[in-house]
Design a protein around this motif. Structure first.
Motif, short mmCIF file in Angstrom:
data_model
loop_
_atom_site.label_atom_id
_atom_site.label_comp_id
_atom_site.label_asym_id
_atom_site.label_seq_id
_atom_site.Cartn_x
_atom_site.Cartn_y
_atom_site.Cartn_z
N ALA A 1 53.02 13.38 -29.74
CA ALA A 1 51.75 12.81 -29.27
C ALA A 1 51.50 13.20 -27.80
CB ALA A 1 51.77 11.30 -29.43
N TYR A 2 52.55 13.14 -26.99
CA TYR A 2 52.43 13.52 -25.58
C TYR A 2 52.08 15.00 -25.45
CZ TYR A 2 53.79 14.19 -20.67
OH TYR A 2 53.81 14.50 -19.33
N ALA A 3 52.76 15.84 -26.22
CA ALA A 3 52.49 17.28 -26.19
C ALA A 3 51.06 17.59 -26.62
CB ALA A 3 53.49 18.02 -27.07
N GLU A 4 50.59 16.90 -27.65
CA GLU A 4 49.21 17.11 -28.11
C GLU A 4 48.21 16.70 -27.03
OE1 GLU A 4 48.86 15.03 -31.81
OE2 GLU A 4 50.06 16.52 -32.87
N GLU B 1 54.88 19.54 -19.21
CA GLU B 1 53.67 19.84 -18.46
C GLU B 1 53.54 21.33 -18.20
OE1 GLU B 1 54.39 17.31 -15.14
OE2 GLU B 1 53.22 15.67 -15.97
N GLU B 2 54.64 21.97 -17.82
CA GLU B 2 54.57 23.40 -17.55
C GLU B 2 54.29 24.19 -18.84
OE1 GLU B 2 56.96 27.00 -15.34
OE2 GLU B 2 57.70 24.96 -15.17
N LEU B 3 54.90 23.76 -19.95
CA LEU B 3 54.70 24.47 -21.21
C LEU B 3 53.29 24.30 -21.75
CD1 LEU B 3 55.88 26.15 -23.53
CD2 LEU B 3 56.63 24.01 -24.57
N PHE B 4 52.77 23.08 -21.73
CA PHE B 4 51.48 22.81 -22.37
C PHE B 4 50.29 22.92 -21.43
CE2 PHE B 4 54.51 20.98 -25.31
CZ PHE B 4 54.03 21.47 -26.51
N LEU B 5 50.51 22.80 -20.12
CA LEU B 5 49.41 22.94 -19.16
C LEU B 5 49.44 24.26 -18.43
CD1 LEU B 5 49.35 19.43 -17.46
CD2 LEU B 5 47.75 20.32 -19.14
N GLY B 6 50.60 24.85 -18.32
CA GLY B 6 50.76 26.08 -17.56
C GLY B 6 51.28 25.80 -16.17
N PRO B 7 51.65 26.84 -15.47
CA PRO B 7 52.21 26.66 -14.13
C PRO B 7 51.13 26.22 -13.14
CG PRO B 7 51.89 28.98 -14.58
CD PRO B 7 51.57 28.24 -15.86
N LEU B 8 51.58 25.69 -12.02
CA LEU B 8 50.65 25.26 -10.99
C LEU B 8 49.95 26.44 -10.33
CD1 LEU B 8 52.75 22.43 -9.33
CD2 LEU B 8 50.74 22.17 -10.79
N ALA C 1 44.52 18.60 -22.33
CA ALA C 1 44.20 18.28 -20.94
C ALA C 1 43.84 19.55 -20.17
CB ALA C 1 45.39 17.60 -20.27
N VAL C 2 43.17 19.35 -19.07
CA VAL C 2 42.81 20.45 -18.18
C VAL C 2 43.46 20.15 -16.83
CG1 VAL C 2 40.93 21.61 -16.98
CG2 VAL C 2 40.63 20.84 -19.34
N ARG C 3 44.21 21.11 -16.33
CA ARG C 3 44.86 20.92 -15.03
C ARG C 3 43.79 21.01 -13.94
NH1 ARG C 3 49.77 20.95 -13.37
NH2 ARG C 3 50.70 22.02 -15.14
N LEU C 4 43.76 20.03 -13.08
CA LEU C 4 42.85 20.04 -11.93
C LEU C 4 43.56 20.69 -10.76
CD1 LEU C 4 41.40 16.44 -12.18
CD2 LEU C 4 40.41 18.56 -13.02
N ARG C 5 42.88 21.60 -10.12
CA ARG C 5 43.47 22.26 -8.97
C ARG C 5 43.34 21.35 -7.76
NH1 ARG C 5 41.92 28.59 -9.41
NH2 ARG C 5 42.60 28.80 -11.55
N ARG D 1 53.37 31.80 -23.33
CA ARG D 1 53.55 30.35 -23.15
C ARG D 1 52.81 29.57 -24.23
NH1 ARG D 1 50.31 26.78 -21.32
NH2 ARG D 1 48.95 28.25 -20.26
N VAL D 2 51.60 29.97 -24.55
CA VAL D 2 50.81 29.28 -25.57
C VAL D 2 51.47 29.41 -26.94
CG1 VAL D 2 48.59 29.30 -26.80
CG2 VAL D 2 48.64 29.38 -24.30
N ALA D 3 52.02 30.59 -27.25
CA ALA D 3 52.72 30.79 -28.52
C ALA D 3 53.96 29.89 -28.59
CB ALA D 3 53.11 32.25 -28.70
N ALA D 4 54.70 29.82 -27.50
CA ALA D 4 55.88 28.95 -27.47
C ALA D 4 55.47 27.48 -27.60
CB ALA D 4 56.65 29.17 -26.17
N ALA D 5 54.39 27.09 -26.95
CA ALA D 5 53.91 25.71 -27.03
C ALA D 5 53.53 25.35 -28.47
CB ALA D 5 52.73 25.49 -26.10
N ARG D 6 52.89 26.27 -29.16
CA ARG D 6 52.54 26.03 -30.57
C ARG D 6 53.78 25.83 -31.42
NH1 ARG D 6 48.45 30.64 -30.40
NH2 ARG D 6 46.54 29.59 -29.78
N ASP D 7 54.81 26.66 -31.20
CA ASP D 7 56.06 26.53 -31.95
C ASP D 7 56.75 25.20 -31.67
OD1 ASP D 7 55.65 29.05 -33.02
OD2 ASP D 7 57.08 30.05 -31.68
N VAL D 8 56.79 24.81 -30.40
CA VAL D 8 57.43 23.54 -30.03
C VAL D 8 56.66 22.38 -30.65
CG1 VAL D 8 57.87 21.98 -28.08
CG2 VAL D 8 58.49 24.40 -27.91
#
Length: 74
Positions: free
Chosen positions: A50-53, A6-13, A58-62, A24-31
């Motif tokens: 599938a989960y990572a995709e 979640e932190e890698l693909f959505l970003g921090p809270l 997804a869009v994180r809701l604040r 982070r986005v570059a690392a997520a693409r590599d993973v």
């Protein structure tokens, strides 16, 4: 507590700098690329891919602030 995926693909809270987001986005693409390659021979990697995709789309809701919640209740 958010998972590593979640932190890698959505970003921090909280806030994230442009440079941190870019890294982070570059690392997520590599993973995700690695998971897709591994998915050909491994069902668990396929499920992880599938989960990572799904997370990457997804869009994180604040969360609403307490003040916003109280205004909405009135």
């Amino acid at each position: 507590m958010q998972s590593l995926y979640e932190e890698l693909f959505l970003g921090p809270l909280g806030q994230e700098s442009a440079d941190d987001r870019k890294a982070r986005v570059a690392a997520a693409r590599d993973v995700l690329a690695h998971l897709r390659e591994s998915a050909e021979d491994d069902q668990i990697s396929a499920a992880d891919a599938a989960y990572a995709e799904a997370l990457s789309r997804a869009v994180r809701l604040r969360p609403r602030s307490r003040r916003q919640a109280l205004r909405g209740a009135a």
